[in-house]
Structure formats: structure tokens, C-alpha cells
Design a protein around this motif. Structure first.
Motif, mmCIF file in Angstrom:
data_model
loop_
_atom_site.group_PDB
_atom_site.id
_atom_site.type_symbol
_atom_site.label_atom_id
_atom_site.label_comp_id
_atom_site.label_asym_id
_atom_site.label_seq_id
_atom_site.Cartn_x
_atom_site.Cartn_y
_atom_site.Cartn_z
ATOM 1 N N THR A 1 0.928 -1.011 -0.010
ATOM 2 C CA THR A 1 -0.025 0.178 0.220
ATOM 3 C C THR A 1 0.827 1.205 0.014
ATOM 4 O OG1 THR A 1 -0.163 0.017 2.345
ATOM 5 C CG2 THR A 1 -1.992 -1.265 1.168
ATOM 6 N N LEU A 2 2.057 1.143 0.190
ATOM 7 C CA LEU A 2 3.062 2.308 0.301
ATOM 8 C C LEU A 2 4.283 2.006 -0.525
ATOM 9 C CD1 LEU A 2 2.799 2.744 4.120
ATOM 10 C CD2 LEU A 2 2.185 4.457 2.304
ATOM 11 N N ARG A 3 4.736 3.052 -1.321
ATOM 12 C CA ARG A 3 5.789 2.900 -2.184
ATOM 13 C C ARG A 3 6.919 3.607 -1.317
ATOM 14 N NH1 ARG A 3 1.764 3.907 -6.339
ATOM 15 N NH2 ARG A 3 1.734 6.153 -5.720
ATOM 16 N N MET A 4 7.861 2.628 -0.730
ATOM 17 C CA MET A 4 9.146 3.221 0.007
ATOM 18 C C MET A 4 10.480 2.682 -0.787
ATOM 19 S SD MET A 4 7.615 4.064 3.004
ATOM 20 C CE MET A 4 6.620 4.949 2.067
ATOM 21 N N GLY A 5 11.341 2.581 -0.051
ATOM 22 C CA GLY A 5 12.673 2.375 -0.640
ATOM 23 C C GLY A 5 13.175 1.018 -0.436
ATOM 24 N N ALA A 6 14.743 0.782 -0.873
ATOM 25 C CA ALA A 6 15.202 -0.459 -0.568
ATOM 26 C C ALA A 6 15.281 -0.881 0.858
ATOM 27 C CB ALA A 6 16.744 -0.034 -0.744
ATOM 28 N N ASN A 7 14.649 -1.961 0.871
ATOM 29 C CA ASN A 7 14.386 -2.406 2.211
ATOM 30 C C ASN A 7 15.434 -3.504 2.803
ATOM 31 O OD1 ASN A 7 13.151 -4.534 0.882
ATOM 32 N ND2 ASN A 7 11.626 -4.795 2.435
ATOM 33 N N THR A 8 16.215 -4.120 2.202
ATOM 34 C CA THR A 8 16.980 -5.154 2.446
ATOM 35 C C THR A 8 18.518 -4.958 2.463
ATOM 36 O OG1 THR A 8 15.519 -6.531 0.918
ATOM 37 C CG2 THR A 8 17.600 -7.595 1.654
ATOM 38 N N SER A 9 19.162 -5.252 3.435
ATOM 39 C CA SER A 9 20.559 -5.088 3.983
ATOM 40 C C SER A 9 21.567 -6.058 3.056
ATOM 41 C CB SER A 9 20.834 -5.311 5.460
ATOM 42 O OG SER A 9 20.758 -6.578 5.928
ATOM 43 N N PRO A 10 22.425 -5.901 3.039
ATOM 44 C CA PRO A 10 23.507 -6.766 2.301
ATOM 45 C C PRO A 10 23.423 -8.346 2.915
ATOM 46 C CG PRO A 10 24.652 -4.687 2.621
ATOM 47 C CD PRO A 10 23.326 -4.713 3.522
ATOM 48 N N ASP A 11 23.279 -8.424 4.224
ATOM 49 C CA ASP A 11 23.168 -9.737 4.930
ATOM 50 C C ASP A 11 21.737 -10.444 4.705
ATOM 51 O OD1 ASP A 11 21.830 -8.102 6.728
ATOM 52 O OD2 ASP A 11 23.179 -8.585 8.392
ATOM 53 N N GLY A 12 20.908 -9.763 4.091
ATOM 54 C CA GLY A 12 19.303 -10.102 3.835
ATOM 55 C C GLY A 12 18.358 -9.906 4.758
ATOM 56 N N ARG A 13 18.538 -9.209 5.653
ATOM 57 C CA ARG A 13 17.823 -8.523 7.016
ATOM 58 C C ARG A 13 16.942 -7.413 5.982
ATOM 59 N NH1 ARG A 13 19.944 -6.596 12.004
ATOM 60 N NH2 ARG A 13 17.690 -7.131 12.631
ATOM 61 N N THR A 14 15.447 -7.391 6.388
ATOM 62 C CA THR A 14 14.675 -6.541 5.964
ATOM 63 C C THR A 14 13.970 -5.525 6.802
ATOM 64 O OG1 THR A 14 12.877 -8.187 5.999
ATOM 65 C CG2 THR A 14 14.426 -7.953 4.099
ATOM 66 N N ILE A 15 13.626 -4.625 6.459
ATOM 67 C CA ILE A 15 12.713 -3.758 7.260
ATOM 68 C C ILE A 15 11.726 -3.559 6.270
ATOM 69 C CG2 ILE A 15 12.331 -1.321 8.292
ATOM 70 C CD1 ILE A 15 14.251 -2.931 9.863
ATOM 71 N N GLY A 16 10.454 -3.683 6.813
ATOM 72 C CA GLY A 16 9.286 -3.566 5.827
ATOM 73 C C GLY A 16 7.886 -2.605 6.532
ATOM 74 N N ILE A 17 7.071 -2.641 5.909
ATOM 75 C CA ILE A 17 5.971 -1.866 6.346
ATOM 76 C C ILE A 17 4.526 -2.563 5.384
ATOM 77 C CG2 ILE A 17 6.208 0.054 4.811
ATOM 78 C CD1 ILE A 17 4.989 2.190 6.913
ATOM 79 N N ASN A 18 3.606 -2.425 6.253
ATOM 80 C CA ASN A 18 2.302 -3.057 5.540
ATOM 81 C C ASN A 18 1.190 -2.037 6.177
ATOM 82 O OD1 ASN A 18 1.282 -3.979 8.013
ATOM 83 N ND2 ASN A 18 2.189 -5.939 7.631
ATOM 84 N N SER A 19 -0.146 -2.186 5.956
ATOM 85 C CA SER A 19 -1.057 -1.165 6.102
ATOM 86 C C SER A 19 -1.169 -1.409 7.848
ATOM 87 C CB SER A 19 -2.404 -1.830 5.607
ATOM 88 O OG SER A 19 -2.859 -3.058 6.122
ATOM 89 N N ARG A 20 -0.760 -2.146 8.305
ATOM 90 C CA ARG A 20 -1.102 -2.351 10.145
ATOM 91 C C ARG A 20 0.044 -2.301 10.705
ATOM 92 N NH1 ARG A 20 -3.791 -6.841 11.973
ATOM 93 N NH2 ARG A 20 -3.982 -5.404 13.577
ATOM 94 N N TYR A 21 1.583 -2.713 10.426
ATOM 95 C CA TYR A 21 2.409 -2.612 11.306
ATOM 96 C C TYR A 21 3.953 -2.557 10.424
ATOM 97 C CZ TYR A 21 1.665 -7.503 10.894
ATOM 98 O OH TYR A 21 1.155 -8.809 10.213
#
Length: 811
Positions: A27-47
Motif C-alpha cells: 500500500t506504500l511505495r517505500m525504498g530499498a529495504n534489504t541489507s547486504p546480509d539479507g535482513r529486511t525492514i518492511g511496512i504494511n497497512s497495519r505495522y
């Protein structure tokens, strides 16, 4: 307390049986969310998510430019110890580009070094780049040379050129420090309090700023804007963030504020009341319109309030702490403080504060930005920190479970912020598990005692009644209680104590709960999940019995009990009273995370345990689980008799004392009535030439008191009465203070005191008819007939530091 059985109970009901809404992706157009070691920061409609799992972090504002750079490492270690996850900070353009094209990123302006220190301390970073940031600085941080020549906060082409250059400089500072590069920067906030809808303004301008930030290389998982005061922004391009404050120092009333909306659950809108935006928009903002596709994120829940000239509220710790159960119970899935840590404006920047003289809406001190925050202007811990830290620990442990829970309103809700009679509570639930949030505290207003209360919460497949017998809830009480909480092999139907944290020990898991003042802690276990309950210390268990098919355990506050589970596991429960829970930290030491109980400020630094105590040279430290290795200490440190499961130590530091001399230089002259005006049409700070009428004192501080060894800091603590206090080292203004009744604390290592120059304190008189708001507890105007400018005392207060380290394994 328990009520006699014959008295009828007041049943407070909430229906949380409706299934929690499934989160919507993309639902949101954000930016690059994956670190070089594969970890992610994400966002959805609720959390938010971290590595694909729900994440409910705590974020705290700390302005690197307002704190001496030599203190950043310790400051961030203290923030980490407060169980804060993310540090947010404004990049104040005015500080970095005083002259067009000439950027300064040195010393306390070294953004790169600050973010590197965040990474070193295991903290995420959220960079608030503006370009207009407010931050109570002149022109919202936009340099005067920009304001003098171009329209700002719009798509004016020349303004955007300047912004583009500024963003490019920020991106250069943050090179390799963004999340996608393995760094800690997970978010960018654009602008602040933006509700302008004129030519070249509106949502399009925010979209332009986001484009410029991305083109500069600021590619991050999260982009946010502030969502209050009818804010406008482009849908799907940014996530709005919200806030609220315990008082409104930017208001114009000279009377006590009405009951604050931050103490009532936001069940219909995420947008709070007035947050002091400098501009106005009569049209509805965009925040509520996108609530179904963006999570409820907070960035400016007041960790305190600023002291402004016309309004000077004084907050009590519960005024801030009671906001947490309310906002979390309203659905907040990122709790962000403004401010978490106070500070001071740049030395020598004597016209950089927000003021009515420069067209601002408010008058702020020239230097001081203490904010009554959990960490003050000098980095000292204020009393509110002990109230907040257990909530942060709770969110670190159970935030992922809370994040997925929907909000369910009670059957009866208050009519509004001024309805003090209707009980205030909500439920957040997901299926047959959830949390009950209750608040009976409203700043400066006495709430009624809630007598004979029980809660009935309807979940997906069952209704839970809690507690087993009706209780009375005292005024000022607030809490978070779990329902249907899984604790390893045990299933907790409910508890009338607040979960705080979990530890892993050699004997199994340990869960820590906080007793609610005036209410017996009650743990109701599902009987098919536990086989035996035993006391684990000398305090004993108050009672164990069955009720409504559940096994009820009522431990004495401060006691420890164990539950043997049907799956063969053993779980330890520690229930701490409020006086101990406010002394609690959870810190890594001696190979694992441990509970630390102490009146000192405790934090971990490079494998060592650091303890700091203001003015107190002897204190206790309790540790659980007990340490496995011998401890070395920089000061006298002896083991004391154990207190239950806690290992105890007594710490003694050689006392250090210096006398401070105070000599009158001149008495105050008669001052004119306080003028009204400015954009707010209210009291304005006296003009500079008025300060020549201030009373003055020479402050004599021994050079040794400024450079005392073995201390982390020392403070000049000034008690005075007047309107405005100012402290000068020679001709330099090094600190100032609008009188509010609190002691004025000045860290000698936080300001530039030249021992070769005279130290002078001035106090501008407060007139009896001054049209400013003061807390009634500290308002001296009723006892004077004309004006007052007095200094009652100046003390030198040491901040002792004790460092505990571990003996080598082969010793």
C-alpha cells in the motif's frame, strides 16, 4: 484492594471477538529495504516488520547538534539501556550551511560520526531531513540567507536548487550508512507539520522532496511525514506519523489547561489535538483518509514539553507515562518520543532560537532545550525514565504480538477529553489473546476511584472475566494487563500485573511482571498447562486456588514463584512492586542479559556495567541471575546479603564536595509590564535592552570543581525566582532558563565555562502581573506585590561514576 463479595461489581465490557484485520501489502511505495546480509525492514497497512516479522519499536528524538560530540557515545549507550530501538534526529539546515554553499559537518555537527555511533551501540537511526524541521529554531531551521531571497516550503525552482544541494550533502554524510548498505539508517522524514496548500505547495511539494531525497541517494525502507494539524501529503508515497503532548506550551491561555486529549483513547481518529503547527489549513488533512492503508505510527509523543515564555508547565512522571497505555491501546505500532534527550543550541548562536522577534509563533530560551525529557539537557536521567523503561522492555518482548492486535472499543466510551467519569480503557486483541489497556490518570485533574470493578472481555471463542473478584482502582492508576498470553509451556488466561520482560537462565525462562499499585497481583493459569506452583523465595505465595476453571496464583509483590508445566518445562515468575520496577533495567553483562535493580542510572558500555549517581555516593545494586564470575570495580564494592533471588552489592564512592560562592553584583531595577503581541497575540519575551535591568550575581566556582577527576560530570544547581535566568562566562551566554519552579541544572561539561573569565548569573524580575502561565505549585506571584528576582542558592552537585567489569576467566 479486594471488595466484599456482597457488594455488586461494576462490569466493564469490551467485545473483541471480531477477527483482526489482515494486513494489506504494497500500500506504500517505500525504498530499498534489504541489507547486504539479507535482513529486511518492511511496512504494511497495519505495522512495521523486521525480517518479515511484526515489529513494534520505540523511537526517541535526540538532536546530535544539541549535545557535545564528546558525549555522544555515552549518550547513545544510555539510550540503548533505556530499551529504545531507534534514534531519530533533525538535520537542522541552519547549523550546517550558515553561508550559501559553505557546509559545516565538524565537531557536534558531524552527522556521519553520530550515525556511526548509533550503529556501534546497536541502534537504528531515523534521519529527519526537513528542510523545514521546526525544532524550535529560527525559521524552522531554514538558513536566514534562504529565507531572505526565495519563497520556502514550496516548489519554487531556486528554493528546490538549494534543497537539492542540502540533500546531496546529507547523502554524502550518510554514504554507506543506509540500511541497504549495511548501516543503521532505516528511515527519512520529510518536512514537518506540513499543511500548506497554496501555489506550488500541497502534496505535490512533499512528493518533490521525496524525489529529491531519492535522487540524492537517500534510499531507505521508510519515508514519513507528520500527520497532524490537517497535514497534506501524497497518498501511498509516505507514511504519516502522529503525536501528542501532555500540555500545550505554545497555547495562549494563562490558565491551567483543560483535560488533555492524550489521556483518552483515540478510537475514531489517529490525529490528536493541537500540536503547535506554525501554519494553518482549514481543509481536512490527508491522515484519516489513508488510515486503512497505513499503520498507526508515532513520532512526537511528548517525552516532556518545552518551556516557552508565555506558558511554563511542569510535568510529573505519570503525566508522560500514562500516555503509553492510552496510545498503545489506541493502536500505535511505533512509539516515538519528542524529545527523549534534551540539549542546548549551538554555542554562540545567540539568535537561532524560535522567537516572536523573528516572526516565530513562540519564544524559546536562547540556549536551553531541556524539554523535561527523560534525559535532560545534560544527559541526566529525570524521574520519568523509571516509569517509561518497563514499558519499553515490555514492547521489546511482546511488541511483535501486540503489533498484530486490532483495537476494540469498550461498550461505554467517554464523551470527550473532559469526561472524567466514564472509565477509560480499550482492548487490543487477535483471536483469543490480547492486552487490556486502562488509564485513570489525567494531568492536573483528579480522576474518581473506580470501585468494585471487573472487566469482561469477549474474545474470538471465549469471554474472559478479570480479576476473579471485584477490585477498586485508585485515581492516577494506569496499566497494561495480558489476556490469553502464552509463556512457554504455560498459558496465562490473564494477569492483573503488567508483563515487563523475559530472561533465559540455566533453570529455564524467567518472566518479570510489575504489580499494579493498590491491586493484588493475580495470575490465572489454564489448569491443563501447569501441574504445580511453588514459592521460590522466603516471601512465599499469597494464595493458590481455583476459580472459573482456572488456577489462580496471588503472589506478594517482590516475591518469586515457579510454575511446573505439563510439557516438563519450569518457568520462574518475578513480580516487582512499582518502587522496584522503576529501578529496573535489563542489560547484557557477564555473558547474558540480566535484571539490574539500582537507584543509579545503569547502562552497558563495551562489556562493562556503568553506574552513575547524582549527588549520592553510596547505593545498592541487585542482579539477577547472579553473576558467574568475580566482579572488579573502580570503587568500593562489596557483596551484601541476598534479597530473594537477587544477588546484591553495596557500592561506596569517596565523596567529593566543593563550595560555590554567590556574591551580589547589582540589584534588579523596575521592569516594565510584559508586552503582548506576535503572531499569537499573547505575552512576548522582553526585548534585549530590557535585560540590563536584571539582578546579577558573581558565581565563584573553584577550578578544581570544573575539572574534578573520577566524576562523569558535575552540575551547578541553581534555585531562583524571577522571569528569565541567564548564565554568562565572560561575555558569552552559556545557558538560560525561563523560570518554572524547577531547579536549573547546568552540567559543567555541557557548557563552555572559561575558568579565566568571571561567571555571572542574571535574573530578570518576574512581575506580579506578568501574563504568563506558571504551575500553581511554583507560582510565587501571589506572594509578591511588585516583582521578584532572587537567588536562593547555587550548589555544586557531583555525578559519580562506578564501572564494573569482570575478572578474567584465568584469574
Amino acid at each position: 484492594m479486594d471488595r466484599p463479595r456482597e457488594m455488586p461489581a461494576t462490569i466493564l465490557t469490551a467485545d473483541a471477538s471480531r477477527p483482526a484485520a489482515a494486513p494489506l501489502a504494497d500500500t506504500l511505495r517505500m525504498g530499498a529495504n534489504t541489507s547486504p546480509d539479507g535482513r529486511t525492514i518492511g511496512i504494511n497497512s497495519r505495522y512495521l516488520t523486521r525480517d518479515g516479522e511484526p515489529w513494534l519499536p520505540v523511537m526517541g528524538e535526540l538532536h546530535y547538534a544539541r549535545v557535545p560530540e564528546a558525549q555522544w557515545d555515552d549518550v547513545l549507550a544510555k539510550v540503548k539501556a533505556a530499551s529504545v530501538d531507534i534514534v531519530s534526529s533533525y538535520v537542522i539546515w541552519r547549523y550546517h550551511e550558515r553561508r550559501a554553499g559553505q557546509f559545516d559537518w565538524r565537531a557536534r555537527l558531524d552527522l556521519r560520526r553520530f550515525i556511526e555511533n548509533c550503529a556501534k551501540r546497536g541502534l537504528y537511526a531515523f534521519v529527519r531531513i526537513g528542510p523545514w524541521v521546526h525544532a524550535e529554531v529560527r525559521y524552522g531551521g531554514i538558513p536566514a540567507w534562504v529565507v531572505d531571497q526565495v519563497p520556502t516550503r514550496c516548489d519554487d525552482p531556486l528554493y528546490l536548487q538549494y534543497v537539492q544541494r542540502f540533500f546531496a550533502e546529507i547523502a554524502a554524510q550518510l554514504a554507506d550508512l543506509l540500511w541497504k548498505d549495511g548501516g543503521p539508517v532505516i528511515g527519512i522524514q520529510l518536512e514537518n507539520e506540513y499543511n500548506l496548500t497554496g501555489p506550488q505547495q500541497g502534496p505535490t511539494h512533499i512528493a518533490t522532496l521525496k524525489r529529491l531525497a531519492r535522487e540524492a541517494g537517500l534510499d531507505v525502507p521508510l519515508y514519513t511525514v507528520t500527520g497532524w494539524d490537517n497535514a497534506v501529503f501524497p497518498r501511498r508515497e509516505v507514511a504519516p506519523v502522529f503525536g501528542g503532548y501532555a500540555d500545550l506550551p505554545w497555547g495562549t491561555s494563562t490558565a491551567m489547561s483543560a483535560p488533555g486529549e492524550v489521556y483518552g483513547f483515540r478510537l475514531t481518529s489517529r490525529v490528536g489535538g493541537d500540536l503547535g503547527a506554525q501554519t494553518h489549513n482549514s481543509e481536512p488533512g490527508d491522515a484519516d483518509a489513508v488510515a486503512h492503508e497505513t499503520p498507526f505510527l508515532g513520532a512526537e509523543f511528548g517525552g516532556g514539553v518545552p518551556t516557552m515564555y508565555r506558558r511554563r508547565p511542569v510535568l510529573d512522571p505519570d503525566d508522560i507515562a500514562a500516555m503509553l497505555p492510552v496510545q498503545l491501546g489506541s493502536g500505535v505500532n511505533l512509539y516515538g518520543y519528542y524529545m527523549l534527550h534534551g540539549g542546548r543550541n549551538l554555542p554562540g548562536d545567540v539568535d537561532g532560537q524560535e522567537s516572536t522577534a523573528s516572526g516565530g509563533y513562540n519564544d524559546l530560551p536562547v540556549v536551553n532545550y531541556d524539554f523535561q525529557a527523560p534525559f535532560g539537557a545534560n544527559g541526566e536521567a529525570h524521574a520519568v525514565l523509571g516509569k517509561l523503561r518497563p514499558m519499553h522492555l515490555f514492547l521489546q518482548q511482546w511488541g511483535s504480538e501486540l503489533a498484530t492486535c486490532d483495537v476494540y472499543a469498550p461498550e461505554r466510551v467517554p464523551r470527550g477529553a473532559d469526561d472524567l467519569e466514564t472509565p477509560r480503557f480499550s482492548v487490543r486483541a487477535d483471536g483469543d489473546r490480547g492486552f487490556l489497556f486502562f488509564n485513570n490518570h489525567v494531568r492536573q485533574y483528579r480522576m474518581p476511584e473506580r470501585r468494585g470493578v471487573q472487566f469482561a472481555v469477549k474474545l474470538a471463542t471465549r469471554t474472559v472475566m478479570l480479576p476473579a473478584e471485584p477490585i477498586d482502582i485508585a485515581p492516577g492508576t494506569w496499566f497494561v494487563w495480558p489476556i490469553g498470553l502464552g509463556l512457554g509451556g504455560a498459558r496465562l488466561r490473564y494477569a492483573t500485573a503488567q508483563p515487563v520482560t523475559r530472561l533465559s537462565t540455566h533453570e529455564g525462562a524467567t518472566y518479570v511482571f510489575a504489580a499494579t499499585d493498590g491491586i493484588v497481583a493475580e495470575f490465572a493459569f489454564e489448569p491443563d498447562s501447569v501441574t504445580r506452583i511453588e514459592s521460590a523465595d522466603s516471601h512465599g505465595v499469597l494464595s493458590t486456588h481455583e476459580a472459573d476453571g482456572g488456577l489462580i496464583v496471588r503472589p506478594v509483590a517482590g516475591s518469586v514463584f515457579t510454575a511446573m508445566c505439563r510439557d516438563g518445562s519450569r518457568i520462574t515468575f518475578i513480580t516487582l512492586a512499582s518502587e522496584d520496577i522503576e529501578r529496573l533495567s535489563g542489560l547484557p553483562f557477564d555473558g547474558q542479559r540480566r535484571l539490574i535493580l539500582t537507584d543509579a542510572l545503569a547502562f552497558e558500555r563495551d562489556g562493562e556495567l556503568v553506574l552513575r549517581s547524582m549527588g549520592v555516593a553510596a547505593f545498592d545494586v541487585a542482579v539477577y541471575p547472579p553473576l558467574e564470575r568475580d566482579v572488579r570495580s573502580t570503587h568500593a564494592f562489596v557483596e551484601a546479603p541476598r534479597d530473594g533471588v537477587f544477588q546484591r552489592f553495596a557500592v561506596t564512592v569517596p565523596m567529593v564536595a566543593f563550595d560555590v560562592g554567590v556574591a551580589s553584583l547589582r540589584v534588579a531595577q523596575k521592569v516594565q509590564p510584559v508586552a503582548s503581541g506576535g503572531a499569537a497575540l499573547a505575552a512576548v519575551e522582553p526585548a534585549p535592552e530590557c535585560f540590563g535591568k536584571a539582578a546579577a550575581w558573581r558565581i565563584e566556582v573553584p577550578i578544581a570543581a570544573l575539572n574534578a577527576t573520577g566524576l562523569s560530570n558535575a552540575y551547578l544547581s541553581i534555585q531562583y525566582a524571577g522571569d528569565v535566568g541567564r548564565l554568562f562566562s565572560g561575555g558569552d551566554l552559556i545557558d538560560d532558563h525561563f523560570y518554572n519552579g524547577l531547579s536549573w541544572e547546568i552540567g559543567v561539561r555541557n557548557v563552555m565555562i572559561d575558568p579565566q573569565q568571571p561567571l555571572m548569573l542574571t535574573v530578570l524580575p518576574m512581575r506580579a502581573d506578568a501574563p504568563v502561565y506558571l504551575d500553581a505549585r511554583h507560582d510565587l506571584r501571589g506572594s509578591i506585590s511588585d516583582q521578584v528576582a532572587e537567588v536562593f542558592g547555587v550548589k555544586w552537585v557531583p555525578e559519580y561514576e562506578v564501572v564494573l567489569s569482570l575478572a578474567s576467566a584465568n584469574c
